[in-house]
Design a protein around this motif. Structure first.
Motif, PDB file in Angstrom:
ATOM      1  N   THR A  27      -4.118 -18.695  -1.637  1.00  0.00           N
ATOM      2  CA  THR A  27      -4.639 -17.740  -0.674  1.00  0.00           C
ATOM      3  C   THR A  27      -4.836 -16.409  -1.374  1.00  0.00           C
ATOM      4  N   LYS A  28      -5.803 -15.637  -0.915  1.00  0.00           N
ATOM      5  CA  LYS A  28      -6.113 -14.374  -1.565  1.00  0.00           C
ATOM      6  C   LYS A  28      -5.125 -13.283  -1.170  1.00  0.00           C
ATOM      7  N   HIS A  29      -4.896 -12.389  -2.106  1.00  0.00           N
ATOM      8  CA  HIS A  29      -4.068 -11.228  -1.829  1.00  0.00           C
ATOM      9  C   HIS A  29      -4.815 -10.295  -0.885  1.00  0.00           C
ATOM     10  N   THR A  30      -4.095  -9.557  -0.080  1.00  0.00           N
ATOM     11  CA  THR A  30      -4.696  -8.591   0.825  1.00  0.00           C
ATOM     12  C   THR A  30      -3.943  -7.264   0.732  1.00  0.00           C
ATOM     13  N   VAL A  31      -4.611  -6.197   1.105  1.00  0.00           N
ATOM     14  CA  VAL A  31      -3.974  -4.881   1.134  1.00  0.00           C
ATOM     15  C   VAL A  31      -3.067  -4.826   2.359  1.00  0.00           C
ATOM     16  N   PRO A  32      -1.788  -4.514   2.183  1.00  0.00           N
ATOM     17  CA  PRO A  32      -0.891  -4.470   3.342  1.00  0.00           C
ATOM     18  C   PRO A  32      -1.197  -3.289   4.253  1.00  0.00           C
ATOM     19  N   ASP A  33      -0.994  -3.496   5.542  1.00  0.00           N
ATOM     20  CA  ASP A  33      -1.142  -2.388   6.483  1.00  0.00           C
ATOM     21  C   ASP A  33      -0.028  -1.372   6.264  1.00  0.00           C
ATOM     22  N   LEU A  34      -0.319  -0.126   6.552  1.00  0.00           N
ATOM     23  CA  LEU A  34       0.701   0.918   6.486  1.00  0.00           C
ATOM     24  C   LEU A  34       1.558   0.881   7.741  1.00  0.00           C
ATOM     25  N   ASP A  35       2.780   1.333   7.629  1.00  0.00           N
ATOM     26  CA  ASP A  35       3.687   1.403   8.778  1.00  0.00           C
ATOM     27  C   ASP A  35       3.534   2.712   9.541  1.00  0.00           C
ATOM     28  N   TYR A  36       2.559   3.526   9.156  1.00  0.00           N
ATOM     29  CA  TYR A  36       2.379   4.850   9.740  1.00  0.00           C
ATOM     30  C   TYR A  36       0.902   5.211   9.673  1.00  0.00           C
ATOM     31  N   ASP A  37       0.524   6.229  10.432  1.00  0.00           N
ATOM     32  CA  ASP A  37      -0.858   6.701  10.407  1.00  0.00           C
ATOM     33  C   ASP A  37      -1.125   7.493   9.132  1.00  0.00           C
ATOM     34  N   TYR A  38      -2.386   7.597   8.780  1.00  0.00           N
ATOM     35  CA  TYR A  38      -2.751   8.304   7.551  1.00  0.00           C
ATOM     36  C   TYR A  38      -2.255   9.744   7.533  1.00  0.00           C
ATOM     37  N   ASN A  39      -2.194  10.378   8.707  1.00  0.00           N
ATOM     38  CA  ASN A  39      -1.828  11.792   8.734  1.00  0.00           C
ATOM     39  C   ASN A  39      -0.324  12.033   8.872  1.00  0.00           C
ATOM     40  N   GLU A  40       0.481  10.977   8.916  1.00  0.00           N
ATOM     41  CA  GLU A  40       1.906  11.155   9.170  1.00  0.00           C
ATOM     42  C   GLU A  40       2.637  11.849   8.025  1.00  0.00           C
ATOM     43  N   LEU A  41       2.112  11.744   6.827  1.00  0.00           N
ATOM     44  CA  LEU A  41       2.796  12.322   5.673  1.00  0.00           C
ATOM     45  C   LEU A  41       2.387  13.768   5.401  1.00  0.00           C
ATOM     46  N   GLU A  42       1.504  14.308   6.232  1.00  0.00           N
ATOM     47  CA  GLU A  42       1.091  15.701   6.054  1.00  0.00           C
ATOM     48  C   GLU A  42       2.244  16.632   6.405  1.00  0.00           C
ATOM     49  N   PRO A  43       2.339  17.798   5.748  1.00  0.00           N
ATOM     50  CA  PRO A  43       1.393  18.357   4.767  1.00  0.00           C
ATOM     51  C   PRO A  43       1.671  17.937   3.326  1.00  0.00           C
ATOM     52  N   VAL A  44       2.651  17.053   3.123  1.00  0.00           N
ATOM     53  CA  VAL A  44       2.990  16.653   1.752  1.00  0.00           C
ATOM     54  C   VAL A  44       1.845  15.868   1.114  1.00  0.00           C
ATOM     55  N   ILE A  45       1.330  14.888   1.853  1.00  0.00           N
ATOM     56  CA  ILE A  45       0.183  14.102   1.386  1.00  0.00           C
ATOM     57  C   ILE A  45      -0.820  14.055   2.531  1.00  0.00           C
ATOM     58  N   SER A  46      -2.019  14.479   2.282  1.00  0.00           N
ATOM     59  CA  SER A  46      -3.027  14.579   3.341  1.00  0.00           C
ATOM     60  C   SER A  46      -3.547  13.215   3.762  1.00  0.00           C
ATOM     61  N   ALA A  47      -4.071  13.171   4.989  1.00  0.00           N
ATOM     62  CA  ALA A  47      -4.688  11.954   5.499  1.00  0.00           C
ATOM     63  C   ALA A  47      -5.875  11.547   4.621  1.00  0.00           C
ATOM     64  N   LYS A  48      -6.580  12.519   4.080  1.00  0.00           N
ATOM     65  CA  LYS A  48      -7.733  12.222   3.229  1.00  0.00           C
ATOM     66  C   LYS A  48      -7.316  11.452   1.987  1.00  0.00           C
ATOM     67  N   ILE A  49      -6.225  11.913   1.355  1.00  0.00           N
ATOM     68  CA  ILE A  49      -5.728  11.203   0.175  1.00  0.00           C
ATOM     69  C   ILE A  49      -5.220   9.826   0.562  1.00  0.00           C
TER      70      ILE A  49
END
Length: 230
Positions: A27-49
């Motif tokens: 079976t092919k590898h897949t990118v795992p889903d994140l356990d959080y939204d893209y913006n949850e790590l802001e302001p340390v890491i931006s949603a854009k990154i």
């Protein structure tokens, strides 16, 4: 010709050791889903990154790994040793990129959900025993990670002797390549921080500790210690 033969033999042995694993992959590898939204790590890491890092960079490693493994299995079926050897570096690089990032995503969590909080337990006791305090450990990790020449990762690991260790790996090499169990990884590739921190990567290394998921790191530590005891 003798040198080339020796090199091929060494690489072939590496392929042979991994072929039992690759041979079972269907079976092919897949990118795992994140356990959080893209913006949850802001302001340390931006949603854009986060979106670019997860959806583009990690996805590229996975896509390239799937292609390389398909070609490897085809070469294996033909008993094409040279073909297998030629694919080894692609599998190592993209496989490492996939594994390292999968650990990295789990190592992170927003501050409002407990990021940066190391609770009492076996891992905290071990950190204090070996490094004196969490602050001292972070200084060691940041110092070694900032010293990476080019791209790579900074790691807190459990070494084969059952001790915590701080190591770095180049590019997408994995701690397991030197017999260490990864507990916490800090991505030192430019794509992990440049949009937010430009060339001041030391600020990224300093701030990332605010979003470290110590519950995940502690569980990895407990699991690794249990494996050594068994």
């Amino acid at each position: 010709m003798l040198v080339a033969t020796r090199t091929l033999t060494t690489a072939a042995k590496q392929i042979a050791r991994s072929s039992s694993v690759l041979g079972s992959i269907r079976t092919k590898h897949t990118v795992p889903d994140l356990d959080y939204d893209y913006n949850e790590l802001e302001p340390v890491i931006s949603a854009k990154i986060m979106k670019l890092h997860h959806d583009k960079h990690h996805a590229t490693y996975v896509a390239n790994l799937n292609v390389a493994e398909e070609k490897f299995l085809a070469a294996q079926a033909k008993n094409d040793i040279a073909g297998q050897v030629a694919l080894y570096s692609a599998i190592n690089f993209n496989g490492g990129g996939h594994v390292n990032h999968t650990i990295f995503w789990k190592n992170l969590i927003g501050e409002k959900n407990g990021g940066g909080q190391l609770h009492e337990g076996a891992l905290k006791q071990k950190i204090i025993e070996q490094y004196g305090s969490l602050d001292q450990l972070t200084q060691v990790v940041n110092g070694k990670t900032a010293g990476i020449f080019g791209s790579g990762w900074g790691w807190l690991t459990l070494n084969p002797k059952g001790q915590l260790d701080v190591i770095t790996t180049a590019n997408q090499d994995m701690p397991s390549s030197v017999g260490h169990v990864p507990l916490l990884g800090v991505d030192a590739w430019e794509h992990a921080y440049y949009l937010d921190y430009n060339n001041v990567k030391v600020d990224y290394f300093k701030n990332i500790w605010r979003v470290i998921n110590w519950k995940d790191v502690a569980k990895r530590y407990d699991d690794a210690v249990a494996q050594i005891k068994n």
